[in-house]
Design a protein around this motif. Structure first.
Motif, mmCIF file in Angstrom:
data_model
loop_
_atom_site.group_PDB
_atom_site.id
_atom_site.type_symbol
_atom_site.label_atom_id
_atom_site.label_comp_id
_atom_site.label_asym_id
_atom_site.label_seq_id
_atom_site.Cartn_x
_atom_site.Cartn_y
_atom_site.Cartn_z
ATOM 1 N N LEU A 134 7.788 58.766 -13.301
ATOM 2 C CA LEU A 134 8.755 58.630 -12.217
ATOM 3 C C LEU A 134 8.326 59.382 -10.969
ATOM 4 C CD1 LEU A 134 12.122 58.840 -14.164
ATOM 5 C CD2 LEU A 134 11.224 56.882 -12.913
ATOM 6 N N LEU A 135 7.798 60.591 -11.145
ATOM 7 C CA LEU A 135 7.321 61.344 -9.981
ATOM 8 C C LEU A 135 6.144 60.641 -9.309
ATOM 9 C CD1 LEU A 135 7.587 65.093 -11.024
ATOM 10 C CD2 LEU A 135 8.835 63.913 -9.219
ATOM 11 N N MET A 136 5.267 60.039 -10.101
ATOM 12 C CA MET A 136 4.158 59.294 -9.515
ATOM 13 C C MET A 136 4.675 58.092 -8.725
ATOM 14 S SD MET A 136 1.277 59.555 -12.551
ATOM 15 C CE MET A 136 0.569 58.017 -12.112
ATOM 16 N N CYS A 137 5.633 57.373 -9.269
ATOM 17 C CA CYS A 137 6.199 56.215 -8.565
ATOM 18 C C CYS A 137 6.895 56.640 -7.277
ATOM 19 C CB CYS A 137 7.180 55.476 -9.461
ATOM 20 S SG CYS A 137 6.405 54.609 -10.828
ATOM 21 N N LEU A 138 7.679 57.707 -7.344
ATOM 22 C CA LEU A 138 8.380 58.178 -6.153
ATOM 23 C C LEU A 138 7.409 58.673 -5.092
ATOM 24 C CD1 LEU A 138 11.391 60.052 -7.755
ATOM 25 C CD2 LEU A 138 11.443 57.921 -6.476
ATOM 26 N N THR A 139 6.361 59.371 -5.512
ATOM 27 C CA THR A 139 5.372 59.857 -4.562
ATOM 28 C C THR A 139 4.609 58.704 -3.932
ATOM 29 O OG1 THR A 139 5.155 61.888 -5.852
ATOM 30 C CG2 THR A 139 3.410 61.408 -4.281
ATOM 31 N N LEU A 140 4.256 57.704 -4.732
ATOM 32 C CA LEU A 140 3.571 56.526 -4.196
ATOM 33 C C LEU A 140 4.450 55.792 -3.191
ATOM 34 C CD1 LEU A 140 1.076 54.669 -4.330
ATOM 35 C CD2 LEU A 140 2.278 53.385 -6.103
ATOM 36 N N MET A 141 5.720 55.629 -3.530
ATOM 37 C CA MET A 141 6.629 54.974 -2.597
ATOM 38 C C MET A 141 6.781 55.776 -1.311
ATOM 39 S SD MET A 141 9.570 53.541 -5.190
ATOM 40 C CE MET A 141 10.772 53.425 -3.900
ATOM 41 N N ALA A 142 6.824 57.089 -1.420
ATOM 42 C CA ALA A 142 6.972 57.934 -0.234
ATOM 43 C C ALA A 142 5.744 57.867 0.663
ATOM 44 C CB ALA A 142 7.237 59.378 -0.652
ATOM 45 N N THR A 143 4.567 57.687 0.080
ATOM 46 C CA THR A 143 3.363 57.608 0.903
ATOM 47 C C THR A 143 3.163 56.215 1.487
ATOM 48 O OG1 THR A 143 2.016 57.183 -1.062
ATOM 49 C CG2 THR A 143 2.158 59.461 -0.296
ATOM 50 N N VAL A 144 3.615 55.180 0.798
ATOM 51 C CA VAL A 144 3.388 53.806 1.263
ATOM 52 C C VAL A 144 4.438 53.375 2.278
ATOM 53 C CG1 VAL A 144 3.345 51.399 0.515
ATOM 54 C CG2 VAL A 144 2.137 53.125 -0.795
ATOM 55 N N LEU A 145 5.704 53.671 2.003
ATOM 56 C CA LEU A 145 6.777 53.233 2.878
ATOM 57 C C LEU A 145 6.804 54.078 4.151
ATOM 58 C CD1 LEU A 145 9.688 52.659 0.359
ATOM 59 C CD2 LEU A 145 8.304 50.929 1.486
ATOM 60 N N LYS A 146 6.698 53.411 5.276
ATOM 61 C CA LYS A 146 6.741 54.122 6.556
ATOM 62 C C LYS A 146 8.157 54.143 7.122
ATOM 63 C CE LYS A 146 2.348 54.704 6.560
ATOM 64 N NZ LYS A 146 1.896 55.862 5.857
ATOM 65 N N ASP A 147 8.940 53.125 6.787
ATOM 66 C CA ASP A 147 10.290 53.009 7.324
ATOM 67 C C ASP A 147 11.237 52.666 6.182
ATOM 68 O OD1 ASP A 147 12.439 52.784 8.996
ATOM 69 O OD2 ASP A 147 11.898 50.784 9.724
ATOM 70 N N VAL A 148 12.138 53.572 5.865
ATOM 71 C CA VAL A 148 13.050 53.351 4.744
ATOM 72 C C VAL A 148 14.361 52.715 5.181
ATOM 73 C CG1 VAL A 148 12.097 55.189 3.304
ATOM 74 C CG2 VAL A 148 13.950 55.693 4.879
ATOM 75 N N SER A 149 14.429 52.283 6.424
ATOM 76 C CA SER A 149 15.678 51.694 6.893
ATOM 77 C C SER A 149 15.995 50.403 6.143
ATOM 78 C CB SER A 149 15.627 51.439 8.401
ATOM 79 O OG SER A 149 14.634 50.495 8.711
ATOM 80 N N ILE A 150 14.978 49.654 5.724
ATOM 81 C CA ILE A 150 15.205 48.425 4.963
ATOM 82 C C ILE A 150 15.829 48.764 3.614
ATOM 83 C CG2 ILE A 150 14.062 46.478 3.840
ATOM 84 C CD1 ILE A 150 12.000 46.600 6.123
ATOM 85 N N VAL A 151 15.295 49.780 2.962
ATOM 86 C CA VAL A 151 15.835 50.200 1.669
ATOM 87 C C VAL A 151 17.277 50.677 1.830
ATOM 88 C CG1 VAL A 151 15.563 51.851 -0.216
ATOM 89 C CG2 VAL A 151 13.553 50.796 0.816
ATOM 90 N N LEU A 152 17.532 51.465 2.860
ATOM 91 C CA LEU A 152 18.886 51.969 3.085
ATOM 92 C C LEU A 152 19.847 50.839 3.447
ATOM 93 C CD1 LEU A 152 18.121 55.239 5.061
ATOM 94 C CD2 LEU A 152 18.805 55.010 2.672
ATOM 95 N N ALA A 153 19.380 49.870 4.226
ATOM 96 C CA ALA A 153 20.241 48.746 4.599
ATOM 97 C C ALA A 153 20.584 47.898 3.381
ATOM 98 C CB ALA A 153 19.553 47.903 5.666
ATOM 99 N N LEU A 154 19.596 47.602 2.545
ATOM 100 C CA LEU A 154 19.865 46.812 1.345
ATOM 101 C C LEU A 154 20.785 47.548 0.380
ATOM 102 C CD1 LEU A 154 16.379 45.213 0.656
ATOM 103 C CD2 LEU A 154 18.446 44.067 1.419
ATOM 104 N N THR A 155 20.551 48.838 0.228
ATOM 105 C CA THR A 155 21.403 49.637 -0.647
ATOM 106 C C THR A 155 22.832 49.673 -0.124
ATOM 107 O OG1 THR A 155 19.519 51.004 -1.243
ATOM 108 C CG2 THR A 155 21.688 51.900 -1.719
ATOM 109 N N GLY A 156 22.978 49.904 1.156
ATOM 110 C CA GLY A 156 24.317 49.945 1.747
ATOM 111 C C GLY A 156 25.035 48.615 1.641
ATOM 112 N N ALA A 157 24.312 47.532 1.907
ATOM 113 C CA ALA A 157 24.939 46.210 1.832
ATOM 114 C C ALA A 157 25.341 45.876 0.397
ATOM 115 C CB ALA A 157 23.986 45.153 2.371
ATOM 116 N N THR A 158 24.467 46.174 -0.542
ATOM 117 C CA THR A 158 24.752 45.860 -1.940
ATOM 118 C C THR A 158 25.916 46.693 -2.471
ATOM 119 O OG1 THR A 158 22.432 45.338 -2.268
ATOM 120 C CG2 THR A 158 23.742 45.720 -4.237
#
Length: 102
Positions: free
Chosen positions: A56-80
């Protein structure tokens, strides 16, 4: 401003809050993943917990390094979650309270 005492104090407070709340949130994530993998709590060994933590830490770290803008994730989470809270959960609760209504 970098020289503002109260702003510096609030930055330290946010850093401390994030530092000490992360393990609590991560433990819930790890337990949820192990539940999804259908590993019963009574049979979980330290090796299960250690490997789940590392993956899980590897996945979270990989996502943190790859994703430059988390607004899409936050928008989808908020909408859902917003739709679930407004439309789906009340209907489920009403159906549970009133089983005669279908």
């Amino acid at each position: 401003a970098p020289t503002d005492f109260w702003m510096s104090l609030s930055r330290v407070a946010v850093a401390l809050s994030l530092t000490f709340s992360y393990p609590l949130c991560f433990q819930g994530l790890r337990e949820g993943v192990l539940d999804l993998l259908q590993i019963p709590p009574e049979t979980r060994k330290d090796s299960h917990l250690d490997s789940a933590t590392i993956v899980l830490l590897m996945c979270l770290t990989l996502m943190a390094t790859v994703l430059k803008d988390v607004s899409i994730v936050l928008a989808l989470t908020g909408a859902t979650l917003g739709n679930l809270l407004c439309y789906i959960f009340p209907a489920i609760m009403y159906g549970r309270v009133n089983p005669k209504v279908k």
